[in-house]
Scaffold this motif. Structure first.
Motif, PDB file in Angstrom:
ATOM      1  N   ASN A  27      42.764 -27.551  22.628  1.00 11.18           N
ATOM      2  CA  ASN A  27      41.333 -27.494  22.943  1.00 11.18           C
ATOM      3  C   ASN A  27      40.648 -28.807  22.583  1.00 11.18           C
ATOM      4  N   ASN A  30      41.463 -31.611  24.921  1.00 12.96           N
ATOM      5  CA  ASN A  30      40.832 -31.484  26.235  1.00 12.96           C
ATOM      6  C   ASN A  30      39.319 -31.346  26.149  1.00 12.96           C
ATOM      7  N   ALA A  31      38.735 -31.774  25.040  1.00 11.52           N
ATOM      8  CA  ALA A  31      37.286 -31.637  24.845  1.00 11.52           C
ATOM      9  C   ALA A  31      36.473 -32.380  25.899  1.00 11.52           C
ATOM     10  N   TYR A  36      37.538 -27.692  31.765  1.00 11.03           N
ATOM     11  CA  TYR A  36      38.523 -27.104  30.850  1.00 11.03           C
ATOM     12  C   TYR A  36      37.836 -26.001  30.064  1.00 11.03           C
ATOM     13  N   SER A  38      37.920 -23.427  26.893  1.00  8.34           N
ATOM     14  CA  SER A  38      38.496 -23.278  25.557  1.00  8.34           C
ATOM     15  C   SER A  38      39.398 -22.052  25.496  1.00  8.34           C
ATOM     16  N   LYS A  39      40.483 -22.143  24.737  1.00 10.46           N
ATOM     17  CA  LYS A  39      41.444 -21.043  24.614  1.00 10.46           C
ATOM     18  C   LYS A  39      41.554 -20.606  23.153  1.00 10.46           C
ATOM     19  N   ASP A  40      42.024 -19.392  22.947  1.00  9.77           N
ATOM     20  CA  ASP A  40      42.305 -18.870  21.613  1.00  9.77           C
ATOM     21  C   ASP A  40      43.431 -17.854  21.782  1.00  9.77           C
ATOM     22  N   GLU A  78      41.355 -17.141  27.294  1.00 10.25           N
ATOM     23  CA  GLU A  78      40.141 -17.937  27.197  1.00 10.25           C
ATOM     24  C   GLU A  78      39.319 -17.446  26.015  1.00 10.25           C
ATOM     25  N   ASN A  92      33.109 -27.850  30.971  1.00 13.22           N
ATOM     26  CA  ASN A  92      33.954 -27.713  29.792  1.00 13.22           C
ATOM     27  C   ASN A  92      33.283 -26.772  28.790  1.00 13.22           C
ATOM     28  N   VAL A  94      34.544 -26.375  25.428  1.00 13.01           N
ATOM     29  CA  VAL A  94      35.061 -26.663  24.091  1.00 13.01           C
ATOM     30  C   VAL A  94      33.936 -27.125  23.168  1.00 13.01           C
ATOM     31  N   GLU A  99      36.066 -25.695  16.914  1.00  8.85           N
ATOM     32  CA  GLU A  99      37.501 -25.977  16.816  1.00  8.85           C
ATOM     33  C   GLU A  99      37.846 -26.533  15.436  1.00  8.85           C
TER      34      GLU A  99
END
Length: 130
Positions: A27, A30-31, A36, A38-40, A78, A92, A94, A99
């Motif tokens: 994450n 790819n800020a 993009y 954000s993933k978790d 996501e 985006n 992020v 993070e």
């Protein structure tokens, strides 16, 4: 002799923390990537909710125990949108602050995991030395 399940549980959490660290690092990397998201990953307690934890059977007269499944059942998905940052103009989602907060949480959990295993190991060694 059956393995002590505390070590198995600690190992599973360490694997989970490692995977979460990879996702958080991705994450952050790819800020600045347009569109993009954000993933978790699945929370550890939700992942372990379906697992049966029981005492080890060291004597045939003890009740039988269910063995822990060795595969991690983790889903990368996501992340929920941060209400403060939302989706940026570039598409985006992020939030560097979120993070970095996750990275601190991962570090604290890893340290706690390591300390618990170390303490348990010392207790076992004290018993064996007697």
């Amino acid at each position: 002799m059956q393995p002590i399940q505390l070590f198995d549980l600690a190992s599973r959490q360490a694997e989970w923390l490692s995977l979460r660290q990879e996702v958080v690092a991705g994450n952050i990397a790819n800020a600045n990537t347009p569109k993009y998201l954000s993933k978790d990953i699945t929370p550890f307690n939700a992942m372990m909710a379906g697992q049966a934890m029981s005492m080890a059977r060291t004597n045939p007269k003890h009740f039988a125990s269910n063995e822990l499944d060795s595969d991690l059942d983790v889903e990368v998905r996501e992340a929920a949108l941060d209400s403060e940052i939302g989706v940026q103009v570039s598409g985006n989602s992020v939030s560097i602050a979120d993070e970095m907060s996750k990275m601190g949480e991962i570090q604290r959990q890893h340290q706690l995991n390591t300390n618990l295993v170390s303490s348990f190991n010392r207790m076992m060694l004290m018993i064996v030395k007697r």
